[in-house]
Design a protein around this motif. Sequence first.
Motif, mmCIF file in Angstrom:
data_model
loop_
_atom_site.group_PDB
_atom_site.id
_atom_site.type_symbol
_atom_site.label_atom_id
_atom_site.label_comp_id
_atom_site.label_asym_id
_atom_site.label_seq_id
_atom_site.Cartn_x
_atom_site.Cartn_y
_atom_site.Cartn_z
ATOM 1 N N VAL A 111 0.852 -1.184 0.000
ATOM 2 C CA VAL A 111 0.000 0.000 0.000
ATOM 3 C C VAL A 111 0.888 1.234 0.000
ATOM 4 O O VAL A 111 2.001 1.221 0.544
ATOM 5 C CB VAL A 111 -0.968 0.030 1.203
ATOM 6 C CG1 VAL A 111 -1.980 -1.096 1.110
ATOM 7 C CG2 VAL A 111 -0.229 -0.001 2.526
ATOM 8 N N LEU A 112 0.395 2.276 -0.634
ATOM 9 C CA LEU A 112 1.141 3.528 -0.664
ATOM 10 C C LEU A 112 1.127 4.160 0.727
ATOM 11 O O LEU A 112 0.121 4.085 1.429
ATOM 12 C CB LEU A 112 0.530 4.482 -1.682
ATOM 13 C CG LEU A 112 0.543 4.007 -3.133
ATOM 14 C CD1 LEU A 112 -0.056 5.078 -4.045
ATOM 15 C CD2 LEU A 112 1.949 3.639 -3.584
ATOM 16 N N PRO A 113 2.233 4.772 1.126
ATOM 17 C CA PRO A 113 2.283 5.413 2.439
ATOM 18 C C PRO A 113 1.506 6.726 2.419
ATOM 19 O O PRO A 113 2.047 7.793 2.128
ATOM 20 C CB PRO A 113 3.777 5.633 2.680
ATOM 21 C CG PRO A 113 4.379 5.679 1.316
ATOM 22 C CD PRO A 113 3.521 4.818 0.445
ATOM 23 N N ALA A 114 0.215 6.616 2.671
ATOM 24 C CA ALA A 114 -0.667 7.771 2.591
ATOM 25 C C ALA A 114 -1.869 7.531 3.492
ATOM 26 O O ALA A 114 -1.892 6.612 4.291
ATOM 27 C CB ALA A 114 -1.105 7.977 1.135
ATOM 28 N N GLY A 115 -2.865 8.363 3.309
ATOM 29 C CA GLY A 115 -4.096 8.234 4.070
ATOM 30 C C GLY A 115 -4.401 9.515 4.808
ATOM 31 O O GLY A 115 -4.047 10.606 4.369
ATOM 32 N N GLY A 116 -5.033 9.354 5.970
ATOM 33 C CA GLY A 116 -5.345 10.507 6.812
ATOM 34 C C GLY A 116 -4.080 11.099 7.410
ATOM 35 O O GLY A 116 -2.977 10.560 7.262
ATOM 36 N N ARG A 117 -4.240 12.209 8.118
ATOM 37 C CA ARG A 117 -3.078 12.913 8.681
ATOM 38 C C ARG A 117 -2.297 12.037 9.666
ATOM 39 O O ARG A 117 -1.068 12.020 9.637
ATOM 40 C CB ARG A 117 -3.530 14.202 9.352
ATOM 41 C CG ARG A 117 -4.038 15.237 8.374
ATOM 42 C CD ARG A 117 -4.519 16.518 9.010
ATOM 43 N NE ARG A 117 -4.719 16.391 10.450
ATOM 44 C CZ ARG A 117 -4.808 17.409 11.282
ATOM 45 N NH1 ARG A 117 -4.713 18.627 10.841
ATOM 46 N NH2 ARG A 117 -5.007 17.232 12.561
ATOM 47 N N VAL A 118 -3.000 11.337 10.526
ATOM 48 C CA VAL A 118 -2.319 10.501 11.514
ATOM 49 C C VAL A 118 -1.562 9.376 10.810
ATOM 50 O O VAL A 118 -0.392 9.118 11.100
ATOM 51 C CB VAL A 118 -3.317 9.951 12.558
ATOM 52 C CG1 VAL A 118 -2.656 8.906 13.450
ATOM 53 C CG2 VAL A 118 -3.902 11.080 13.394
ATOM 54 N N ALA A 119 -2.221 8.720 9.873
ATOM 55 C CA ALA A 119 -1.575 7.618 9.148
ATOM 56 C C ALA A 119 -0.361 8.109 8.370
ATOM 57 O O ALA A 119 0.696 7.469 8.393
ATOM 58 C CB ALA A 119 -2.570 6.939 8.212
ATOM 59 N N ALA A 120 -0.495 9.231 7.694
ATOM 60 C CA ALA A 120 0.630 9.763 6.914
ATOM 61 C C ALA A 120 1.814 10.086 7.831
ATOM 62 O O ALA A 120 2.970 9.786 7.503
ATOM 63 C CB ALA A 120 0.189 11.000 6.127
#
Length: 181
Positions: A111-120
Amino acid sequence: MKIYTKKGDGGTTSLFGGERVDKDSLRIEAYGTVDELNSQLGVVRSLQPAKVLLEILEQLQNDLFVLGADLATPNDTGKKGIKRIGLHHAEALEKHIDRLDVELEPLSSFVLPAGGRVAAALHVARTVCRRAERSVVRLKKDGNIGDAPVVYLNRLSDLLFVMARYANKLDGVAETPWQPG
């Protein structure tokens, strides 16, 4: 007590035990990167993640102070009372991984290292953790440290990945699968 001593103005610093070393030594690089990781976890905490993640993050930050002191103190200094990272610390990380991972969908691709602010922010912390691990591996070849710091950082990067996925789940953010080519 003043925060500045001017003792490091010539490019050296003291290890626990008193030995002076160059600020670009492997040991300083290793515990400096651990310090950077700890600061990145502070950034994650500032984003106010879910309580379960906050509790883990606080424990990780405390562990990283222990690891920093461990790395700043060669095993043969004879300095007593220095807490060291042990394999039991890595085992505690495994328990967190297992507890969070059971609630996640199994991975079928990267999975790409992304998402919501906390996940990023957790993904950034994971990459800093991997850099710290590489520094500690280099130090282990030359320095006087045990196996546990490498094991701990390896497991910590796994935990940070799972925590990022978990944060995305809690935030209702879908993960983006890697599309090769």
